[in-house]
Design a protein around this motif. Structure first.
Motif, PDB file in Angstrom:
ATOM      1  N   PHE A  55      23.775  18.771  45.433  1.00 25.73           N
ATOM      2  CA  PHE A  55      24.352  19.673  46.444  1.00 25.73           C
ATOM      3  C   PHE A  55      25.918  19.477  46.546  1.00 25.73           C
ATOM      4  O   PHE A  55      26.376  18.185  46.529  1.00 25.73           O
ATOM      5  CB  PHE A  55      23.704  19.485  47.589  1.00 25.73           C
ATOM      6  CG  PHE A  55      22.228  19.802  47.703  1.00 25.73           C
ATOM      7  CD1 PHE A  55      21.758  21.079  47.209  1.00 25.73           C
ATOM      8  CD2 PHE A  55      21.356  18.896  47.858  1.00 25.73           C
ATOM      9  CE1 PHE A  55      20.637  21.592  47.013  1.00 25.73           C
ATOM     10  CE2 PHE A  55      19.937  19.282  47.812  1.00 25.73           C
ATOM     11  CZ  PHE A  55      19.364  20.591  47.427  1.00 25.73           C
ATOM     12  N   VAL A  56      26.495  20.333  46.714  1.00 26.27           N
ATOM     13  CA  VAL A  56      28.041  20.226  46.920  1.00 26.27           C
ATOM     14  C   VAL A  56      28.366  19.729  48.249  1.00 26.27           C
ATOM     15  O   VAL A  56      29.037  18.790  48.372  1.00 26.27           O
ATOM     16  CB  VAL A  56      28.566  21.635  46.934  1.00 26.27           C
ATOM     17  CG1 VAL A  56      30.148  21.693  47.025  1.00 26.27           C
ATOM     18  CG2 VAL A  56      28.473  22.520  45.318  1.00 26.27           C
ATOM     19  N   THR A  57      27.414  20.136  49.004  1.00 24.03           N
ATOM     20  CA  THR A  57      27.385  19.472  50.432  1.00 24.03           C
ATOM     21  C   THR A  57      26.129  19.119  50.910  1.00 24.03           C
ATOM     22  O   THR A  57      25.178  19.738  50.604  1.00 24.03           O
ATOM     23  CB  THR A  57      28.036  20.446  51.595  1.00 24.03           C
ATOM     24  OG1 THR A  57      27.233  21.439  51.694  1.00 24.03           O
ATOM     25  CG2 THR A  57      29.553  20.717  51.423  1.00 24.03           C
ATOM     26  N   PRO A  58      25.655  18.071  51.783  1.00 27.47           N
ATOM     27  CA  PRO A  58      24.381  17.542  51.921  1.00 27.47           C
ATOM     28  C   PRO A  58      23.588  18.924  52.880  1.00 27.47           C
ATOM     29  O   PRO A  58      24.269  19.669  53.487  1.00 27.47           O
ATOM     30  CB  PRO A  58      24.536  16.639  53.050  1.00 27.47           C
ATOM     31  CG  PRO A  58      25.954  15.845  52.749  1.00 27.47           C
ATOM     32  CD  PRO A  58      26.834  17.237  52.162  1.00 27.47           C
ATOM     33  N   VAL A  91      14.673  28.676  48.330  1.00 28.49           N
ATOM     34  CA  VAL A  91      14.658  28.321  46.740  1.00 28.49           C
ATOM     35  C   VAL A  91      15.682  27.299  46.676  1.00 28.49           C
ATOM     36  O   VAL A  91      16.959  27.309  46.957  1.00 28.49           O
ATOM     37  CB  VAL A  91      15.231  29.687  45.989  1.00 28.49           C
ATOM     38  CG1 VAL A  91      15.155  29.306  44.851  1.00 28.49           C
ATOM     39  CG2 VAL A  91      14.187  30.673  46.278  1.00 28.49           C
ATOM     40  N   VAL A  92      15.342  26.212  45.993  1.00 31.41           N
ATOM     41  CA  VAL A  92      16.361  25.181  45.447  1.00 31.41           C
ATOM     42  C   VAL A  92      16.554  25.521  44.113  1.00 31.41           C
ATOM     43  O   VAL A  92      15.828  25.438  43.205  1.00 31.41           O
ATOM     44  CB  VAL A  92      15.822  23.735  45.566  1.00 31.41           C
ATOM     45  CG1 VAL A  92      16.775  22.674  45.204  1.00 31.41           C
ATOM     46  CG2 VAL A  92      15.385  23.545  47.143  1.00 31.41           C
ATOM     47  N   LEU A  93      17.893  25.657  43.837  1.00 32.99           N
ATOM     48  CA  LEU A  93      18.281  26.144  42.331  1.00 32.99           C
ATOM     49  C   LEU A  93      19.330  24.853  41.862  1.00 32.99           C
ATOM     50  O   LEU A  93      20.365  24.644  42.592  1.00 32.99           O
ATOM     51  CB  LEU A  93      18.891  27.482  42.747  1.00 32.99           C
ATOM     52  CG  LEU A  93      19.522  28.015  41.338  1.00 32.99           C
ATOM     53  CD1 LEU A  93      19.516  29.616  41.487  1.00 32.99           C
ATOM     54  CD2 LEU A  93      20.966  27.614  41.097  1.00 32.99           C
ATOM     55  N   THR A  94      19.057  24.741  40.573  1.00 31.12           N
ATOM     56  CA  THR A  94      19.912  23.647  39.692  1.00 31.12           C
ATOM     57  C   THR A  94      20.381  24.359  38.613  1.00 31.12           C
ATOM     58  O   THR A  94      19.683  24.965  38.032  1.00 31.12           O
ATOM     59  CB  THR A  94      18.997  22.342  39.566  1.00 31.12           C
ATOM     60  OG1 THR A  94      18.714  21.671  40.753  1.00 31.12           O
ATOM     61  CG2 THR A  94      20.034  21.570  38.670  1.00 31.12           C
ATOM     62  N   SER A 117      23.662  22.046  42.410  1.00 27.85           N
ATOM     63  CA  SER A 117      22.548  22.462  43.076  1.00 27.85           C
ATOM     64  C   SER A 117      22.843  23.394  44.454  1.00 27.85           C
ATOM     65  O   SER A 117      23.759  22.904  45.113  1.00 27.85           O
ATOM     66  CB  SER A 117      21.292  21.423  43.283  1.00 27.85           C
ATOM     67  OG  SER A 117      20.945  21.078  42.193  1.00 27.85           O
ATOM     68  N   PHE A 118      22.163  24.252  44.754  1.00 31.34           N
ATOM     69  CA  PHE A 118      22.091  24.689  46.200  1.00 31.34           C
ATOM     70  C   PHE A 118      20.893  25.437  46.519  1.00 31.34           C
ATOM     71  O   PHE A 118      20.067  25.316  45.735  1.00 31.34           O
ATOM     72  CB  PHE A 118      23.295  25.749  46.298  1.00 31.34           C
ATOM     73  CG  PHE A 118      23.175  27.023  45.180  1.00 31.34           C
ATOM     74  CD1 PHE A 118      22.547  28.383  45.368  1.00 31.34           C
ATOM     75  CD2 PHE A 118      23.574  26.920  43.812  1.00 31.34           C
ATOM     76  CE1 PHE A 118      22.397  29.186  44.341  1.00 31.34           C
ATOM     77  CE2 PHE A 118      23.690  27.976  42.895  1.00 31.34           C
ATOM     78  CZ  PHE A 118      22.853  29.123  43.186  1.00 31.34           C
ATOM     79  N   ILE A 119      20.741  25.679  48.013  1.00 33.85           N
ATOM     80  CA  ILE A 119      19.684  26.373  48.429  1.00 33.85           C
ATOM     81  C   ILE A 119      19.973  27.909  48.706  1.00 33.85           C
ATOM     82  O   ILE A 119      21.031  28.250  49.158  1.00 33.85           O
ATOM     83  CB  ILE A 119      19.304  25.741  49.683  1.00 33.85           C
ATOM     84  CG1 ILE A 119      18.941  24.055  49.298  1.00 33.85           C
ATOM     85  CG2 ILE A 119      18.236  26.058  50.396  1.00 33.85           C
ATOM     86  CD1 ILE A 119      18.696  23.149  50.515  1.00 33.85           C
ATOM     87  N   LYS A 120      18.932  28.590  48.438  1.00 35.31           N
ATOM     88  CA  LYS A 120      18.860  30.117  49.023  1.00 35.31           C
ATOM     89  C   LYS A 120      18.025  30.282  49.992  1.00 35.31           C
ATOM     90  O   LYS A 120      16.782  30.009  49.768  1.00 35.31           O
ATOM     91  CB  LYS A 120      18.681  30.875  47.769  1.00 35.31           C
ATOM     92  CG  LYS A 120      19.793  30.881  46.658  1.00 35.31           C
ATOM     93  CD  LYS A 120      19.273  31.564  45.417  1.00 35.31           C
ATOM     94  CE  LYS A 120      19.356  32.796  45.407  1.00 35.31           C
ATOM     95  NZ  LYS A 120      18.789  33.526  43.987  1.00 35.31           N
ATOM     96  N   LEU A 138      19.277  28.343  34.702  1.00 29.41           N
ATOM     97  CA  LEU A 138      18.959  27.761  35.874  1.00 29.41           C
ATOM     98  C   LEU A 138      17.317  27.176  36.187  1.00 29.41           C
ATOM     99  O   LEU A 138      16.810  28.174  35.493  1.00 29.41           O
ATOM    100  CB  LEU A 138      19.282  28.802  37.075  1.00 29.41           C
ATOM    101  CG  LEU A 138      20.530  29.530  36.676  1.00 29.41           C
ATOM    102  CD1 LEU A 138      20.490  30.912  37.546  1.00 29.41           C
ATOM    103  CD2 LEU A 138      21.736  28.841  37.102  1.00 29.41           C
ATOM    104  N   HIS A 139      17.420  26.360  37.048  1.00 30.57           N
ATOM    105  CA  HIS A 139      16.053  25.875  37.234  1.00 30.57           C
ATOM    106  C   HIS A 139      15.769  26.237  38.689  1.00 30.57           C
ATOM    107  O   HIS A 139      16.523  25.609  39.698  1.00 30.57           O
ATOM    108  CB  HIS A 139      15.711  24.653  36.777  1.00 30.57           C
ATOM    109  CG  HIS A 139      15.747  24.241  35.422  1.00 30.57           C
ATOM    110  ND1 HIS A 139      14.542  24.045  34.813  1.00 30.57           N
ATOM    111  CD2 HIS A 139      16.829  24.341  34.395  1.00 30.57           C
ATOM    112  CE1 HIS A 139      14.703  23.831  33.614  1.00 30.57           C
ATOM    113  NE2 HIS A 139      16.095  23.907  33.193  1.00 30.57           N
TER     114      HIS A 139
END
Length: 166
Positions: A55-58, A91-94, A117-120, A138-139
């Motif tokens: 993640f870019v940020t926690p 959604v957790v996306l990598t 990774s990021f969360i939607k 993308l996963h």
């Protein structure tokens, strides 16, 4: 100055606290050591990490009444896009390969390169776009409420349509 009686009581209290601490520490080591000694290695299994990112940020998030998990690999060709949508769950996306640009209906633009990774979540419509000349991979891990679809389609914001016309 402390009296001799007070000093003895303090030494006794400190000695008792120290003894209790050492006993607790020894018990912890004994329990953990026993747990480790009793663990057994796996056998006849294969584990494959299909994607890994940071993640870019926690991130912190909550999921309510989730009872469904879906794993998905998404490939977006050059110039392709996910279309405007929202997700009913999390959604957790990598980003396994390439760089995806995520536009939000409020006009925000975010860049997520390979390995991120990021969360939607939420009700703000998003559109993931491949602005590069190579395929993006993308996963995604969807965590969904009971009976919910993976996503809901949303109309493109007016500024997006104007941008595409120019």
């Amino acid at each position: 100055m402390k009296s001799t009686k007070t000093m003895k009581a303090t030494k006794s209290t400190m000695s008792t606290k120290k003894s209790r601490f050492l006993a607790a520490a020894a018990l912890t080591v004994a329990v953990l050591g026993t747990g480790i000694a009793q663990a057994s290695p796996g056998n006849d299994i294969t584990a494959e990490t299909t994607a890994e990112g940071h993640f870019v940020t926690p991130q912190s998030f909550k999921v309510r009444a989730a009872d469904h998990v879906v794993e998905q690999t998404l490939r977006i060709q050059p110039g392709g896009a996910t279309g405007w949508h929202v997700h009913p769950g999390v959604v957790v996306l990598t980003v396994q390969k390439g760089t995806i640009i995520r536009y939000s209906a409020d006009g925000n633009r975010e860049v997520f390169p390979q390995g991120s990774s990021f969360i939607k979540t939420g009700n703000l419509p998003l559109n993931g776009v491949n602005e590069s000349s190579e395929e993006i991979e993308l996963h995604l891990t969807y965590i969904l409420p009971k009976g919910a679809p993976l996503r809901y389609e949303r109309p493109a914001p007016s500024w997006w349509n104007e941008r595409k016309a120019n």
